[in-house]
Design an enzyme around this catalytic site. Structure first.
Site, PDB file in Angstrom:
ATOM      1  N   ASP B 384      -5.002   4.224   3.643  1.00  0.00           N
ATOM      2  CA  ASP B 384      -3.729   3.970   4.297  1.00  0.00           C
ATOM      3  C   ASP B 384      -2.678   3.531   3.275  1.00  0.00           C
ATOM      4  O   ASP B 384      -2.924   2.613   2.475  1.00  0.00           O
ATOM      5  CB  ASP B 384      -3.959   2.840   5.329  1.00  0.00           C
ATOM      6  CG  ASP B 384      -2.794   2.646   6.273  1.00  0.00           C
ATOM      7  OD1 ASP B 384      -2.489   3.597   7.019  1.00  0.00           O
ATOM      8  OD2 ASP B 384      -2.198   1.558   6.250  1.00  0.00           O
ATOM      9  N   GLU B 413      -3.214   8.899   2.258  1.00  0.00           N
ATOM     10  CA  GLU B 413      -2.230   8.958   3.332  1.00  0.00           C
ATOM     11  C   GLU B 413      -0.898   8.432   2.803  1.00  0.00           C
ATOM     12  O   GLU B 413      -0.472   7.331   3.115  1.00  0.00           O
ATOM     13  CB  GLU B 413      -2.685   8.121   4.549  1.00  0.00           C
ATOM     14  CG  GLU B 413      -1.772   8.303   5.756  1.00  0.00           C
ATOM     15  CD  GLU B 413      -0.818   7.149   6.013  1.00  0.00           C
ATOM     16  OE1 GLU B 413      -0.053   7.251   6.978  1.00  0.00           O
ATOM     17  OE2 GLU B 413      -0.822   6.143   5.268  1.00  0.00           O
TER      18      GLU B 413
END
Lengths: 651, 651
Positions: B384, B413
């Site tokens: 993330d 990401e």
């Protein structure tokens, strides 16, 4: 902590030659512009500096870089006119700017309607107090401390932002930044810094034995001054001599490269070495080392320089053959091999074997040859056929010589495949011969010079333009005669900062061996009868060209070349403007030596500082004529029998 | 002697990422093609080998390179299907081929009319005898010795050339070359070798608590199998779970990111850490570590994998806050700062300070977290927001984890600026999120995928296509509804070898927060009521797409994408062909979710192995229909209410 791990990504530097393995090149006073991708994680404001210093010197000089979009940054500096010759190194240092990031934060919070920023205020105060500490005894320290107090007592967020963004505070914080978490690009990148003559000079090549133009006997060093003075009068800067060393006797070649040598034939200066010695000696017919020293001094006294040929060819009579037979190639029977390019044989030349088991002694000796001539005062070497010796040898020997004599210039005489020509320049050659000699049409010239001045080559390959050489009389000159010589003179003198002619060019000599690009009765093989002021010579044009070059900074560099539109495919048009914009020329040249060519050219009026439709006077520096032009599109007509070019300056 | 100085210039390798600082990437079985400039001084014939080996392994494997003109060479090899995962290194070795050069020499001399080549013969004999010596006890030795005798007794130059050029001799000399004077490129270059799943897989993302689609309470790990089986039935390979760790209580967010949390609200899984533990623990509402292990085993038993989210966010209740307050950012008053993107505040998340004085203990702990989950059997991590942490941290931690678990896949990401996205891929991320989510028109898609598959990015950036994520409901899907979902499904599944959907996509869920690209009533913040078989779902299409992907090697890679001409700017047409040419598909997709679009597309008949005007049958793998087409130009019509694409195979 800055050494622990990089905090900022700094990559994709440009220019960068083979990942930084080779340096870029500049001369004193030239500008260096470095671009790089610079960015960091998160939202911190990034600051970046371009830093440089002569290798071995402390401290760094610094200049701020600026972001030009998409995380690409750029910075520029000039190589100081007083910088040492040799290598200058540079790098980029970048860091997250805590103070600027803090200002962004409080501005956003203020805009967002924050009514109190107590904690943020304390953070900003701490940042300014730390800067005050870094400033130490500098007067800035007190000023910063005062700003810290002002921030502390700001009445509300708006007042805080107002104080924080005072230009004086931002300037002071910029002068005393916290670079503890900065990243520095490594390895440091290098620039080879040469003297201005590496990028701007005009060469005149002549064989000393041809100096007086006698057909029956050769001239000596002491008889060269008239030729030198003529070259000086034409405005040349460098006198380049083909090899001046003793010429071999065994298998000596006769006139026009004949295998049969008549008594009294002087031989080829490239078959080096005889009873009088090898590469350290001079040919007795030219005189003694003292005579050469005298000539060198006379030339230097005239403000000119001497370039010598460095040709690693040994005649069978070279002292090396007896002293170091191991340096040569051997046949199975033990005899030494002469040079061959089958089916051609060069019985008068023994090539050196750079891979022989005693290669170290050979390499050292070759270096010592160069050092010997450098010690005698020669600082320019034109290297013959470097592409037939290992590239790494040149990289090594040039570095060795330039370490002792940083002002030494090496010119690569490689007419070979493109990548070999490039790698020799990357490996250290200061200047390079080019394909210019065979680029004749407008399209060919535009394509080739775009490659030279707009590709990565601009950073390391300095094109030295010769319209002819003793070995090469191009078809264009053979066929085109005097107009062709004039065209090529203008192109050579204006397309690059460095160019040269081989003597006889100014006389439009164009008698060739049938079907060959070689001279008939070449002075490489014989004494040459000449009238150095023969009628039809183009010495006045060459003199004018060299004078224009000296008077106009625009012609003293190469990469400022910009081609302009022309509606006639035989008319080449280009602009050159000096870095400081003070000198700007528009050059219009026909490439057709036979027919009148006329048409419309497009003057880059904007680049020349004029309004699109203004009328202006264009002065032709070649003739002194003045033309009244208007706007971009103007008409030119070039009749090669009368005029091959305009060199125009806005009056 | 090969170590003393380089004899051959080897440079300008391609591909080469940042001068070789970063590896290129391949999966098992993929091909590697390396080009380089290779040349040497003089006229020697040059030979070059491309050599590779897993790092740490001996010896090298070798393949000949060939010159493709202008001193550019190329060579290719395949990463063996049995190669170890990790790093393979490669280099180029080149040398002057004395025997081939000798053949050229005697050929030229023979053609030039030489009547005797005694010395040359002895040289050739010696070269062959030396090769015989190198062959040692190999049977080749005797054959070479026989050839040496044959050369020695050749009756004349023509016979010598005939013997020297016998294919058997040339082949033997090629097998036993003299590499004593060879040059090897350094430093060795690296390839990151990953398992096939790194380049080919389809992901299905779902929140475990949403598994049963209940609005009033959450599901547990033990209740996830039905969702897993549904994903398996649709043909997905990877089940990707957003964070499964304990969710913080302090400042927990309510539905639709509300600051006010109602009793029973489950909180945001990205606010990690609570009384039950931190990143090593699992949220008690989902079950226990044993429950997770059970689910993992069940998924793996179905031939699928699990990807976990690696989100470095700590809630105020994370154990780190008490155990390692030094890892966080502090206010002047000593309290820990929550995350902010002014004026937005994220009071439920404390960011980690990667530059804190105890950064080493933090970095080690984060590595140990990954190792902990790898040891528990997880081999895919979706990371993330990696772009808000130092790039060098990722470079380090990925290397550390992959050193122990070479089959680990990291998905970046990062939805941020282009150069940060690229450097994360270069630094080690196996796969990367892309801008695909916002590339909707034919022109946008062609431009972006040309950049991804034709620029240097193809070597290190594996695009993982998500048409939606829990955070992103793009405008195109909001506006276009079911046809838009179908279009994006086809594009995701066929443009890249790796793609994924976030659950709900297959149901065409497109209710958004007004004016935002975010989901209304997002399951990030609440329990979500759902009928997983709601009418209008596109599960049949997705199932068909995944089946086609599995059946057709052409869709199992990305860089084989070639766009084809289409005369309608809303119809995208592209071809994909597998490396072995056995699988070739033509994909035609409308990008207009509203109107019927029709027009002529240009089939690359030559690339598909057909004569220009032949007629052929095209089978649509989506529907089973067969079309009779002829030549390059064929008509298509796509009515988004009925059909958004053809996936065509020549029958």
């Amino acid at each position: 902590m800055s050494t622990l791990f990089p905090t900022v990504v700094i990559e994709h530097l440009s220019p960068q030659i083979e990942g930084g393995h080779y340096p870029i090149k500049r001369v004193l006073g030239e500008e260096v512009t470095i671009d790089a991708d610079i960015f960091k994680e998160g939202h911190d404001v990034v600051l970046a500096l371009l830093k440089w210093r002569p290798v071995g010197a402390m401290p760094w000089q610094e200049v701020s870089m600026r972001c030009i979009g998409n995380d690409r940054w750029t910075g520029s500096f000039s190589i100081g006119a007083e910088s040492p010759l040799g290598f200058t190194e540079y790098t980029i240092e970048a860091w997250g700017d805590a103070f600027a990031s803090w200002i962004e934060e409080i501005q956003k919070k203020c805009t967002g309607g924050a009514t109190s920023l107590l904690s943020e205020t304390l953070e900003g105060v701490a940042l300014v107090q730390e800067a005050a500490k870094r400033a130490g005894k500098n007067p800035a320290s007190k000023k910063l401390a005062a700003f810290a107090n002002a921030l502390k007592t700001a009445s509300d967020p708006a007042a805080l932002v107002a104080t924080a963004t005072e230009p004086a505070l931002i300037s002071l914080m910029g002068q005393w930044p916290d670079r503890a978490l900065s990243s520095t690009y490594e390895p440091f990148q290098k620039i080879r810094v040469d003297r201005p003559g590496a990028a701007f000079s005009a060469w005149y090549e002549f064989f000393p034995r041809s100096a007086e133009g006698k057909g029956e006997s050769g001239s000596t060093f002491r008889q060269c001054l008239e030729r030198v003075d003529d070259a000086r009068a034409m405005g040349f800067d460098v006198i380049y001599f083909p090899p001046i060393h003793p010429i071999g006797i065994t298998a000596r070649k006769g006139a026009n490269n004949s295998l049969f040598c008549k008594p009294g034939d002087p031989g080829v200066p490239y078959a080096i070495g005889g009873p009088a010695g090898g590469h350290r000696a001079v040919e007795p017919e030219l005189g003694t080392l003292e005579d050469f020293a005298w000539l060198l001094a006379e030339i230097q006294a005239r403000g000119m320089e001497v370039a010598l040929d460095f040709a690693l060819n040994c005649s069978p009579d070279h002292p090396y053959v007896k002293e170091h037979p191991e340096w040569f190639f051997h046949r199975p029977d033990g005899s030494i091999k002469y040079a061959e390019n089958p089916p051609k044989k060069y019985e008068d030349v023994y090539p050196l074997n750079f891979y022989n088991p005693e290669w170290k002694s050979l390499w050292n000796e070759l270096r010592d040859l160069l050092l010997c001539w450098a010690e005698r005062g020669v600082r320019i070497f034109r290297v013959d056929n470097p592409h037939t010796k290992p590239v790494v040898f040149w990289e090594w020997v040039i570095a060795q010589v330039q370490a002792q004599f940083p002002d030494t210039i090496f010119l690569s005489e490689a007419f070979t495949r493109p990548k070999m020509m490039r790698v020799l320049a990357k490996a250290g050659f200061t200047q390079s011969y080019t394909y210019f000699t065979w680029r004749n049409t407008r399209a060919e010239l535009e394509e080739y010079f775009t490659e030279l001045t707009r590709s990565e080559m601009r950073e390391y390959f300095r094109p030295h333009l010769f319209p002819n050489t003793p070995d090469i009389l191009p078809w264009y000159l053979q066929e085109g005669g005097r107009p062709a010589f004039m065209i090529r003179a203008v192109l050579s003198a204006t397309l690059s900062g460095i160019y040269g002619i081989s003597s006889g060019f100014e006389l439009c000599e164009n008698a060739a061996l049938p079907g060959r690009e070689e001279y008939l009765d070449s002075e490489k093989y014989q004494y040459k009868q000449r009238d150095w002021n023969v009628s039809g010579n183009i010495k006045p044009l060459i003199t004018r060209l060299n004078a224009i070059r000296h008077d106009n900074a625009a012609l003293q560099q190469t990469n400022n070349l910009v081609f302009c539109d022309s509606e006639n495919s035989a008319i080449l048009c280009y602009r050159k403007t000096s870095a400081d914009k003070s000198s700007s020329l528009l050059i219009v040249v026909t490439t057709d030596f036979r027919n009148v060519q006329s048409g419309w050219i497009h003057v880059p009026t904007g680049d020349l500082g004029m309004a699109p439709d203004s009328s202006y006077q264009m002065e032709d520096l070649l003739t002194g004529e003045v033309f009244l032009w208007q706007g971009a599109r103007n008409f030119v007509s070039l009749d090669p029998s009368r005029r091959v070019a305009h060199i125009l300056r806005v009056k």
